[in-house]
Design a protein around this motif. Structure first.
Motif, PDB file in Angstrom:
ATOM      1  N   ARG A 119       0.701   4.717  -1.954  1.00 48.09           N
ATOM      2  CA  ARG A 119       2.075   5.069  -1.621  1.00 48.09           C
ATOM      3  C   ARG A 119       2.096   6.438  -0.922  1.00 48.09           C
ATOM      4  N   GLY A 123       2.437   5.449   2.736  1.00 45.70           N
ATOM      5  CA  GLY A 123       3.856   5.108   2.678  1.00 45.70           C
ATOM      6  C   GLY A 123       4.058   3.645   2.342  1.00 45.70           C
ATOM      7  N   PHE A 124       3.052   3.035   1.768  1.00 43.29           N
ATOM      8  CA  PHE A 124       3.090   1.600   1.494  1.00 43.29           C
ATOM      9  C   PHE A 124       3.367   1.378   0.015  1.00 43.29           C
ATOM     10  N   MET A 125       4.341   0.532  -0.259  1.00 41.19           N
ATOM     11  CA  MET A 125       4.720   0.271  -1.642  1.00 41.19           C
ATOM     12  C   MET A 125       4.202  -1.092  -2.061  1.00 41.19           C
ATOM     13  N   PRO A 126       3.120  -1.118  -2.836  1.00 38.60           N
ATOM     14  CA  PRO A 126       2.607  -2.414  -3.274  1.00 38.60           C
ATOM     15  C   PRO A 126       3.666  -3.163  -4.067  1.00 38.60           C
ATOM     16  N   ASP A 127       3.664  -4.438  -3.940  1.00 36.52           N
ATOM     17  CA  ASP A 127       4.594  -5.282  -4.670  1.00 36.52           C
ATOM     18  C   ASP A 127       4.201  -5.219  -6.140  1.00 36.52           C
TER      19      ASP A 127
ATOM     20  N   LEU B 134      -0.338  -7.060  -1.287  1.00 35.18           N
ATOM     21  CA  LEU B 134       0.973  -7.368  -0.712  1.00 35.18           C
ATOM     22  C   LEU B 134       1.975  -6.314  -1.138  1.00 35.18           C
ATOM     23  N   GLY B 135       2.864  -5.985  -0.242  1.00 29.07           N
ATOM     24  CA  GLY B 135       3.892  -5.004  -0.571  1.00 29.07           C
ATOM     25  C   GLY B 135       4.812  -4.796   0.614  1.00 29.07           C
ATOM     26  N   HIS B 136       5.463  -3.654   0.666  1.00 23.07           N
ATOM     27  CA  HIS B 136       6.386  -3.368   1.754  1.00 23.07           C
ATOM     28  C   HIS B 136       5.938  -2.113   2.489  1.00 23.07           C
ATOM     29  N   GLN B 138       6.145   1.130   5.196  1.00 15.71           N
ATOM     30  CA  GLN B 138       7.105   2.217   5.307  1.00 15.71           C
ATOM     31  C   GLN B 138       8.303   1.848   6.189  1.00 15.71           C
ATOM     32  N   ARG B 141      10.583  -0.522   4.503  1.00 16.52           N
ATOM     33  CA  ARG B 141      11.294   0.119   3.400  1.00 16.52           C
ATOM     34  C   ARG B 141      12.468   0.926   3.942  1.00 16.52           C
TER      35      ARG B 141
END
Lengths: 155, 155
Positions: A119, A123-127, B134-136, B138, B141
DNA sequence: ATCCGTGCAAATACTTTGCATTTAC
DNA sequence: GTAAATGCAAAGTATTTGCACGGAT
């Protein structure tokens, strides 16, 4: 706190959708399954054990409706049928063995440090409700070692 | 060092398999794709651009042969067609955005500590040549935040 | 010459869709 | 009463398989 079938009923109602027998049964199955990974076929079977005459299309459509409402997630781990499960708040993740297909559940805390660094750095938000790591489980690694030593003996 | 088409040819030969035009072309496509994720359909298309008359069954069978030799991995990320790619050196992994599908590469070192702890705690060896989280991302978001504030304005 | 690999077509597995009927609201 | 949900059957994807012919070794 676990997600209850009633929570899903309420969400369905709020979305202007209707509570039918099939949906009631499917919500219950999902709530009861908890951490288990169910395929559409398994959900169909269980539904028909409780209430006969449920069709696969109804199962898929109900699951899709619940996914739309963010209660259900449809994931594909490896080949074959996808799995459906509730997006609970008690996040857990899966270590999936590429050899035997076994899934080991890992509590969120064990991966939190790694997630935090992804993160911060990307800047990546893992699910946080679903996450699968492919690899080889202990049993299969041992079997593989045995196999290669046998192979070496034969050389 | 990247895997070359010739490496795969040699492996095929060593396994007693034969080097045909279709296989030569597919090995080349994989070597050229490098880190790109290709579906079987994309590989088929590219193969037919180079050499006409290649059938999908040949593509799948060749990929399976190369997977058996540990050169190729077949992964399913999300729904739809699976991806095929070379198992390179454990160089990097992927953060895949569930919204836009973008994949961010992460160097191995960034995940090594997490992998080590999974290995110690669960005896599980993550596949160091392929790994998708897997995630979202930047951008998505930020877009989502914008959307929800717009939605709030409309209330 | 021997098998392996190929294209073709058909089969399989998972999931989605069209439609007429039923049911929840 | 009206719109949504269902069962049934059929269609759609992704992938695999059977078979007779052609090609690599």
């Amino acid at each position: 706190m676990e997600i209850q079938a009633e929570d899903m009923h309420e969400a369905l109602r709020k979305a202007g959708l209707r509570i039918t027998l099939a949906r009631r049964v499917i919500c219950r199955i999902l709530a009861d399954a908890d951490e288990e990974h169910l395929t559409a076929a398994e959900i169909l079977d269980r539904a028909n054990n409780v209430a006969g005459g449920v069709d696969q299309s109804t199962v898929y459509r109900t699951l899709e409706a619940l996914a739309e409402l963010n209660y259900v997630q449809h994931v594909h781990i490896g080949h074959g049928a996808g799995f459906f499960h509730l997006r609970g708040d008690h996040a857990h993740h899966h270590l999936v063995c590429e050899v035997c297909g076994t899934a080991i559940n890992v509590p969120y805390e064990d991966l939190e440090p790694a997630f935090a660094s992804l993160r911060d750095k990307y800047g990546f938000m893992p699910d946080s409700t679903h996450f699968a790591i492919l690899g080889h489980c202990q049993d299969c690694r041992e079997t593989e070692e045995t196999k290669s030593s046998v192979a070496n003996d034969l050389l």
